[in-house]
Scaffold this motif. Structure first.
Motif, PDB file in Angstrom:
ATOM      1  N   PRO A 189     -53.283  42.914  29.261  1.00 48.54           N
ATOM      2  CA  PRO A 189     -52.331  41.964  28.679  1.00 48.54           C
ATOM      3  C   PRO A 189     -52.075  42.304  27.208  1.00 48.54           C
ATOM      4  N   PHE A 190     -50.808  42.227  26.821  1.00 45.19           N
ATOM      5  CA  PHE A 190     -50.474  42.513  25.424  1.00 45.19           C
ATOM      6  C   PHE A 190     -49.323  41.630  24.971  1.00 45.19           C
ATOM      7  N   VAL A 191     -49.232  41.460  23.677  1.00 39.82           N
ATOM      8  CA  VAL A 191     -48.180  40.624  23.096  1.00 39.82           C
ATOM      9  C   VAL A 191     -46.953  41.505  22.862  1.00 39.82           C
ATOM     10  N   PRO A 192     -45.814  41.121  23.404  1.00 43.18           N
ATOM     11  CA  PRO A 192     -44.611  41.944  23.227  1.00 43.18           C
ATOM     12  C   PRO A 192     -44.047  41.784  21.812  1.00 43.18           C
ATOM     13  N   PRO A 193     -43.120  42.645  21.454  1.00 44.43           N
ATOM     14  CA  PRO A 193     -42.444  42.456  20.158  1.00 44.43           C
ATOM     15  C   PRO A 193     -41.699  41.121  20.141  1.00 44.43           C
ATOM     16  N   HIS A 194     -41.535  40.579  18.966  1.00 44.54           N
ATOM     17  CA  HIS A 194     -40.796  39.319  18.797  1.00 44.54           C
ATOM     18  C   HIS A 194     -39.750  39.530  17.718  1.00 44.54           C
ATOM     19  N   ARG A 195     -38.523  39.167  18.057  1.00 41.56           N
ATOM     20  CA  ARG A 195     -37.440  39.318  17.094  1.00 41.56           C
ATOM     21  C   ARG A 195     -36.985  37.948  16.631  1.00 41.56           C
ATOM     22  N   PRO A 196     -37.070  37.696  15.322  1.00 42.83           N
ATOM     23  CA  PRO A 196     -36.633  36.396  14.803  1.00 42.83           C
ATOM     24  C   PRO A 196     -35.212  36.077  15.266  1.00 42.83           C
ATOM     25  N   ASP A 215     -44.838  46.766  20.228  1.00 42.76           N
ATOM     26  CA  ASP A 215     -45.186  46.853  18.815  1.00 42.76           C
ATOM     27  C   ASP A 215     -46.286  47.887  18.641  1.00 42.76           C
ATOM     28  N   VAL A 216     -46.459  48.355  17.432  1.00 42.28           N
ATOM     29  CA  VAL A 216     -47.637  49.184  17.170  1.00 42.28           C
ATOM     30  C   VAL A 216     -48.826  48.257  16.890  1.00 42.28           C
ATOM     31  N   ALA A 217     -49.987  48.695  17.310  1.00 44.95           N
ATOM     32  CA  ALA A 217     -51.219  47.922  17.124  1.00 44.95           C
ATOM     33  C   ALA A 217     -52.384  48.898  17.037  1.00 44.95           C
ATOM     34  N   ASP A 218     -53.513  48.397  16.582  1.00 45.01           N
ATOM     35  CA  ASP A 218     -54.735  49.221  16.536  1.00 45.01           C
ATOM     36  C   ASP A 218     -55.567  48.943  17.786  1.00 45.01           C
ATOM     37  N   TYR A 219     -56.082  50.011  18.363  1.00 48.63           N
ATOM     38  CA  TYR A 219     -56.853  49.885  19.605  1.00 48.63           C
ATOM     39  C   TYR A 219     -58.258  50.425  19.416  1.00 48.63           C
ATOM     40  N   GLU A 220     -59.222  49.682  19.922  1.00 53.39           N
ATOM     41  CA  GLU A 220     -60.579  50.179  20.094  1.00 53.39           C
ATOM     42  C   GLU A 220     -60.950  49.901  21.544  1.00 53.39           C
ATOM     43  N   VAL A 221     -61.250  50.950  22.256  1.00 51.04           N
ATOM     44  CA  VAL A 221     -61.449  50.822  23.705  1.00 51.04           C
ATOM     45  C   VAL A 221     -62.743  51.530  24.097  1.00 51.04           C
ATOM     46  N   GLN A 359     -43.789  61.870  21.162  1.00 48.69           N
ATOM     47  CA  GLN A 359     -44.721  61.379  20.143  1.00 48.69           C
ATOM     48  C   GLN A 359     -43.970  60.964  18.882  1.00 48.69           C
ATOM     49  N   TRP A 360     -42.742  61.395  18.740  1.00 44.06           N
ATOM     50  CA  TRP A 360     -41.857  60.886  17.676  1.00 44.06           C
ATOM     51  C   TRP A 360     -40.916  59.846  18.266  1.00 44.06           C
ATOM     52  N   TRP A 361     -40.171  60.227  19.321  1.00 45.41           N
ATOM     53  CA  TRP A 361     -39.138  59.343  19.888  1.00 45.41           C
ATOM     54  C   TRP A 361     -39.726  58.527  21.030  1.00 45.41           C
ATOM     55  N   TYR A 362     -40.499  57.569  20.701  1.00 45.64           N
ATOM     56  CA  TYR A 362     -41.153  56.587  21.545  1.00 45.64           C
ATOM     57  C   TYR A 362     -42.347  56.049  20.765  1.00 45.64           C
ATOM     58  N   SER A 363     -43.272  56.995  20.415  1.00 50.27           N
ATOM     59  CA  SER A 363     -44.512  56.540  19.793  1.00 50.27           C
ATOM     60  C   SER A 363     -44.278  56.117  18.349  1.00 50.27           C
ATOM     61  N   GLN A 364     -43.816  57.034  17.555  1.00 49.23           N
ATOM     62  CA  GLN A 364     -43.625  56.690  16.140  1.00 49.23           C
ATOM     63  C   GLN A 364     -42.373  55.837  15.950  1.00 49.23           C
ATOM     64  N   VAL A 365     -41.284  56.258  16.538  1.00 51.22           N
ATOM     65  CA  VAL A 365     -40.012  55.528  16.413  1.00 51.22           C
ATOM     66  C   VAL A 365     -39.766  54.797  17.725  1.00 51.22           C
ATOM     67  N   GLY A 366     -39.944  53.496  17.708  1.00 55.70           N
ATOM     68  CA  GLY A 366     -39.791  52.729  18.936  1.00 55.70           C
ATOM     69  C   GLY A 366     -38.340  52.359  19.191  1.00 55.70           C
ATOM     70  N   ARG A 464     -41.361  50.966  13.814  1.00 54.36           N
ATOM     71  CA  ARG A 464     -40.394  49.905  14.084  1.00 54.36           C
ATOM     72  C   ARG A 464     -39.771  50.107  15.469  1.00 54.36           C
ATOM     73  N   ILE A 465     -38.928  49.151  15.860  1.00 54.95           N
ATOM     74  CA  ILE A 465     -38.129  49.299  17.074  1.00 54.95           C
ATOM     75  C   ILE A 465     -36.680  49.430  16.624  1.00 54.95           C
ATOM     76  N   MET A 466     -36.160  50.624  16.785  1.00 60.43           N
ATOM     77  CA  MET A 466     -34.835  50.937  16.264  1.00 60.43           C
ATOM     78  C   MET A 466     -33.756  50.606  17.297  1.00 60.43           C
ATOM     79  N   THR A 467     -32.537  50.475  16.781  1.00 60.69           N
ATOM     80  CA  THR A 467     -31.391  50.168  17.630  1.00 60.69           C
ATOM     81  C   THR A 467     -30.297  51.213  17.388  1.00 60.69           C
ATOM     82  N   ALA A 468     -29.277  51.167  18.251  1.00 66.31           N
ATOM     83  CA  ALA A 468     -28.132  52.052  18.032  1.00 66.31           C
ATOM     84  C   ALA A 468     -27.493  51.771  16.688  1.00 66.31           C
ATOM     85  N   ARG A 469     -27.488  50.515  16.307  1.00 63.79           N
ATOM     86  CA  ARG A 469     -26.919  50.170  14.994  1.00 63.79           C
ATOM     87  C   ARG A 469     -27.684  50.893  13.879  1.00 63.79           C
TER      88      ARG A 469
END
Ligand SMILES: [Zn+2]
Length: 495
Positions: A189-196, A215-221, A359-366, A464-469
Motif C-alpha cells: 500500500p502506498f499514498v498516491p500523489p495529490h494535486r491541490p 511520488d518519490v519517497a525513501d524506502y527501507e526494505v 531511469q530518467w523518464w519515469y524514475s527521476q522525471v515523473g 516531480r510529476i511533469m505534464t505536457a504543459r
C-alpha cells in the motif's frame, strides 16, 4: 529481529560481488546468508516517531543516493518474510507520510493494488504511529481511505502502521508467481500523489500501458526468506541481514523486486555504478549482452540528461510480456533474450537502452502514465535512437526500419492508455509517432537547443510529476521556433 534496525543509518553498503567482477560481464554465484528459519511475525514495526498526531517532520534518512535540495520525503519501512514455496509474504509496514502537497489534508488514501485480486491481500492490523487502532477506514475499490483525526497541515507528517499477508496470484505478470519466479511490483500500500485543487492522482488500469503515478519517497526494505535457494533481485545493493537482505532506496518512485530459485546473477559496471542482471540460466549469454548495452547507455544518458543517482541498476529477466520499468530495476521479457541474435541489430540491445533511459523518464522525471504516457515512453524510445547514433551508428538505419517503420507510426502522440485497446496501435501512436515528433522537433530547433531543452526538462522535472504543459513551457525557453504546425500534426488538442 530488533525493531530499531529499520531506522538505523547503516554504514556503507556491502557490495555483494567481488571487486574483480565489477569490470567485466561475468557470471557470479547466487549468495544468500546462512539459513536460520524464523517463524512469521505479525507484529507492527515499532518506530521512533512520537505518537502525537500530526507529528513534526522526521529527519529524513540520509542515503548516498539522496540529493540535498529536496524536501523531506515520505518514508516507507517494509519488513517482509517470504515463504516462497507457499507464494506467501508476511509484511509489516510503516508509512511516515510527509504532506508536501502545499495544502492541508483531512484524509489519507492508500492505493492497494493487490486488492484487484480475490483473496490476495489480507489486512491483519492497521494503526496510527501511536499504536492506536485505525477503525474508521473504508475501502473504495483498490483504495483504502483513512480519515485523519485532525487536519494534516503542509510540511507536517503522520505515521501509519500496518501488517498484512499477501497470497500471490498465479499469473505471468509483474505481480504474481509462476513456476520460475515471483515478481513484486505495486505490491505494498502506498499514498498516491495529490494535486491541490484536483485531489489524489489515482487512475484505473487500461487495456494497455501503465496507469499509476508515484511520488518519490525513501524506502527501507528488509526481505527475509528462510529458503537458502531463493535469490532476491532488488533495486538496491543489499546488506545481508538475518536470513535475507536489507535495502535502502532513496527518493524513489517505488520499490520493485523479484525472487527465484533459478536466477543466475551477472555483474558489470558503468563507472561507479554496479550493474546486475538476474537471468534464467538458459539466457546467460544474452544477459551479458544486455548488461553491455546498459553499461554503454548509462554514461551516455548521464552525459545528456544528468547524473544517475544510484549505486546500482538491476535487470531482471521476466517471464511476463514485454517488461516493466521501475526505479533502480527493470524487467525485460524472456522472449527478447530468446530472440537475441546478430547484435546490435536486435531488440534486446534496443530495449536494454530503452529501459535504462526510464531511469530518467519515469524514475527521476515523473509523469501521469495513464493520461500522458508519451512523456516517458516517447522519450525512452527516442533514447534508443540516441544510443544507436552514438554507440552503433552503423545500425541506425536498421533501428528506424525495424523499430519504427515496421509498425507504421500512426495516431496522436498524446493518446492516453484509455484510447487504445490493443498494444500495437498504442505503441504506434505514443512511442513511434512520439519518436518521429521528437525527431522533427530536433531538426526544427537544432541539436543545441534540443539537447539543452532535454537536459533542462530533466533537471526541472526531477522528483516531480511533469505534464505536457511543462514540456512545452520549458521547450519555449530554449527555442523561439514556431512549433504550432508540428503540434497540430502530432497532438490532438492540448489545453
Ligand atoms: Zn518504456
Amino acid at each position: 529481529m530488533q525493531p530499531a534496525i529499520l531506522r538505523r543509518i547503516l554504514i556503507p553498503i556491502i557490495l555483494l560481488i567481488p571487486g574483480s567482477l565489477l569490470f567485466a560481464c561475468t557470471s557470479m554465484p547466487a549468495t544468500n546468508p546462512p539459513a536460520q528459519v524464523n517463524v512469521p511475525t505479525a507484529q507492527i514495526i515499532p518506530t521512533n516517531t512520537p505518537p502525537s498526531l500530526p507529528t513534526r517532520i522526521p529527519s529524513p534518512t540520509v542515503t548516498p543516493e539522496q540529493v540535498e535540495d529536496i524536501p523531506p520525503l515520505s518514508q516507507y519501512h517494509i519488513e517482509v518474510l517470504l515463504d516462497y514455496p507457499a507464494q506467501r509474504l508476511y509484511i509489516d509496514q510503516s508509512i511516515v507520510y510527509v504532506n508536501n502537497t502545499g495544502s492541508a489534508l483531512n484524509e489519507l488514501v492508500l492505493i492497494v493494488e493487490p486488492l484487484r485480486y480475490e483473496r490476495v491481500f489480507d489486512l491483519q492490523a492497521l494503526s496510527w504511529g501511536s499504536g492506536a487502532a485505525i477503525e474508521n477506514y473504508t475501502y473504495n475499490e483498490t483504495m483504502l481511505e483513512i480519515p485523519l483525526l485532525e487536519m494534516l497541515d503542509p510540511d507536517t507528517s503522520v505515521e501509519i502502521l500496518m501488517s498484512y499477508i499477501l497470497d500471490l496470484p498465479s499469473q505471468q505478470s509483474y505481480f504474481g508467481y509462476t513456476g520460475r519466479q515471483i515478481n513484486l511490483a505495486d505490491w505494498y500500500p502506498f499514498v498516491p500523489p495529490h494535486r491541490p485543487g484536483e485531489g489524489w492522482l489515482v487512475s484505473e488500469p487500461g487495456l494497455v500501458g501503465e496507469h499509476l503515478a508515484y511520488d518519490v519517497a525513501d524506502y527501507e526494505v528488509l526481505i527475509r526468506t528462510p529458503d537458502l535457494n531463493i535469490v532476491l533481485a532488488a533495486p538496491a545493493l543489499g546488506e545481508p541481514w538475518d536470513t535475507g537482505f536489507f535495502y535502502r532506496l532513496g527518493a524513489a518512485r517505488s520499490f520493485v523486486w523479484s525472487a527465484s530459485p533459478e536466477y543466475v546473477i551477472l555483474g558489470s559496471a558503468a563507472g561507479e555504478t554496479t550493474l546486475l542482471s538476474y537471468m534464467l540460466p538458459e539466457h546467460r549469454i544474452a544477459g551479458e549482452a544486455a548488461l553491455q548495452s546498459i553499461a554503454q547507455a548509462l554514461p551516455l544518458y548521464e552525459g545528456l540528461f544528468g547524473e544517475y543517482p544510484r549505486p546500482s541498476l538491476t535487470l531482471v529477466e521476466a517471464d511476463f510480456y514485454d517488461g516493466l520499468e521501475a526505479d533502480g530495476l527493470f524487467f525485460l521479457d524472456q522472449a527478447y533474450f530468446g530472440l537475441y541474435f546478430d547484435p546490435p541489430r536486435t531488440y534486446l540491445t534496443a530495449l536494454a537502452a530503452h529501459e535504462t533511459s526510464h531511469q530518467w523518464w519515469y524514475s527521476q522525471v515523473g509523469n501521469d502514465p495513464a493520461l500522458e504516457p508519451w512523456l516517458d515512453e516517447a522519450l525512452a524510445t527516442y533514447c534508443e535512437l540516441l544510443f544507436y547514433e552514438r554507440i552503433y551508428p552503423e545500425a541506425v538505419d536498421w533501428w528506424w526500419q525495424v523499430r519504427v517503420e515496421r509498425l507504421t507510426p500512426s495516431g496522436w502522440v498524446n493518446s492516453s492508455i484509455y484510447d487504445h485497446s490493443e498494444f500495437d496501435p498504442y505503441v504506434a501512436a505514443v512511442y513511434l509517432r512520439g519518436v518521429t515528433f521528437l525527431q522533427e522537433l530536433r531538426e526544427l530547433i537544432g541539436d543545441n537547443a534540443f539537447f539543452d531543452f532535454l537536459r533542462d526538462y530533466a533537471a526541472q522535472g526531477r522528483h516531480r510529476i511533469m505534464t505536457a504543459r511543462d514540456f512545452f513551457t520549458i521547450l519555449a525557453d530554449h527555442s523561439q521556433a514556431d512549433i504550432s504546425q508540428l503540434r497540430s500534426e502530432y497532438f490532438s488538442v492540448l489545453e
